[in-house]
Design a protein around this motif. Sequence first.
Motif, PDB file in Angstrom:
ATOM      1  N   UNK A 130     -51.041 -31.838 -52.198  1.00 53.57           N
ATOM      2  CA  UNK A 130     -51.948 -31.950 -51.092  1.00 53.57           C
ATOM      3  C   UNK A 130     -52.532 -31.430 -50.573  1.00 53.57           C
ATOM      4  N   UNK A 131     -53.457 -31.252 -50.195  1.00 52.29           N
ATOM      5  CA  UNK A 131     -54.480 -30.784 -49.239  1.00 52.29           C
ATOM      6  C   UNK A 131     -55.633 -29.660 -50.422  1.00 52.29           C
ATOM      7  N   UNK A 132     -56.325 -30.924 -51.129  1.00 51.03           N
ATOM      8  CA  UNK A 132     -57.204 -30.523 -52.289  1.00 51.03           C
ATOM      9  C   UNK A 132     -58.537 -30.462 -51.491  1.00 51.03           C
TER      10      UNK A 132
ATOM     11  N   UNK B 196     -57.755 -19.662 -53.570  1.00 59.05           N
ATOM     12  CA  UNK B 196     -58.520 -20.942 -53.852  1.00 59.05           C
ATOM     13  C   UNK B 196     -60.279 -20.593 -53.542  1.00 59.05           C
ATOM     14  N   UNK B 197     -60.703 -19.965 -52.575  1.00 65.05           N
ATOM     15  CA  UNK B 197     -62.017 -19.383 -53.367  1.00 65.05           C
ATOM     16  C   UNK B 197     -61.933 -18.286 -53.803  1.00 65.05           C
ATOM     17  N   UNK B 198     -61.222 -17.861 -55.151  1.00 63.78           N
ATOM     18  CA  UNK B 198     -61.532 -17.200 -55.956  1.00 63.78           C
ATOM     19  C   UNK B 198     -61.362 -18.044 -57.140  1.00 63.78           C
ATOM     20  N   UNK B 199     -60.470 -19.311 -57.411  1.00 58.18           N
ATOM     21  CA  UNK B 199     -60.009 -19.600 -58.833  1.00 58.18           C
ATOM     22  C   UNK B 199     -60.594 -21.003 -58.230  1.00 58.18           C
ATOM     23  N   UNK B 200     -61.058 -21.237 -57.786  1.00 60.39           N
ATOM     24  CA  UNK B 200     -61.186 -22.804 -57.051  1.00 60.39           C
ATOM     25  C   UNK B 200     -60.464 -23.480 -56.933  1.00 60.39           C
TER      26      UNK B 200
ATOM     27  N   UNK C 286     -57.595 -25.438 -60.303  1.00 60.05           N
ATOM     28  CA  UNK C 286     -57.873 -23.692 -60.652  1.00 60.05           C
ATOM     29  C   UNK C 286     -56.084 -23.609 -59.841  1.00 60.05           C
ATOM     30  N   UNK C 287     -56.367 -24.001 -58.646  1.00 60.70           N
ATOM     31  CA  UNK C 287     -55.596 -23.302 -57.730  1.00 60.70           C
ATOM     32  C   UNK C 287     -53.995 -24.696 -57.595  1.00 60.70           C
ATOM     33  N   UNK C 288     -54.999 -25.957 -57.906  1.00 67.25           N
ATOM     34  CA  UNK C 288     -53.484 -27.317 -57.570  1.00 67.25           C
ATOM     35  C   UNK C 288     -53.003 -27.003 -58.706  1.00 67.25           C
TER      36      UNK C 288
ATOM     37  N   UNK D 293     -61.045 -21.742 -45.982  1.00 70.10           N
ATOM     38  CA  UNK D 293     -61.284 -21.306 -46.833  1.00 70.10           C
ATOM     39  C   UNK D 293     -62.956 -21.271 -47.375  1.00 70.10           C
ATOM     40  N   UNK D 294     -63.601 -20.311 -47.353  1.00 71.87           N
ATOM     41  CA  UNK D 294     -65.106 -19.517 -47.665  1.00 71.87           C
ATOM     42  C   UNK D 294     -65.500 -20.787 -48.681  1.00 71.87           C
TER      43      UNK D 294
END
Length: 253
Positions: A79-81, A139-143, A146-148, A245-246
């Motif tokens: 959850x949280x995408x 999330x900002x670093x890897x998108x 990929x974070x998921x 998330x910037x």
Amino acid sequence: MEQKSIRQIREILQAAKTRELPDFIRTYGQDERAGVASLVDLAQKRLSGYEKELERTKRMKAYEREYECLGLICGIDEVGRGPLAGPVVAGAVILPKDCDILYLNDSKQLSEKKREELFEVIMEKAVSTGLGFVTPQKIDEINILQATYEAMREAISGLTPQPDVLLNDAVTIPGVKIRQIPIIKGDAKSVSIAAASIIAKVTRDRLMVEYDQVFPEYGFASNKGYGAAAHIEALRKYGPTPIHRKSFIKNLI
């Protein structure tokens, strides 16, 4: 024997467990009072709803039955995408083969109260559960995709014992050697994925409520970090917090 009042019968029905409903219907089914007839009708509806839920849950165990010969089965979901703030959270759940938990479903289809109730039941009855978190900065670093995947890998790593099969909600997770079965809309088709969806959702929602205490201007307790109008308005007025998330808000402020 003195005839029970309608009020007394109502209290009996309110206290009755599902397995006691057939006896209630047999006991009071011949009572000609309109009020009692209404209570019997209510009991029949409760029983019918329970039987329908048993059948629905049975259908949602189809994937578990198909792959149970391979060993322990784990459901995975996240959850949280989509939110503008907060982490992405993944859940992993291994349910027992004889799992008797009812009302498991896609967490978005359940009320907050029902999710909270099921969370406690899942945590009590599951063979094992795991949770994975990836921060807004990561999330900002890897998108977000990929974070998921990273959150899912972390959730799996927290399981003891490790599963033999993963039932995933739609995705195939890179870097995982366990056999994976991606299922489109799996949180509505598999009890294991539904359970993972629920523990991930409840965990993330609770975290966002805590963040609301730190950053009360943004309404995180109600919007959970999603782009509600009031949240965007506060973002433009007060600027981003450390949990925003910037990469998600760059076009909003």
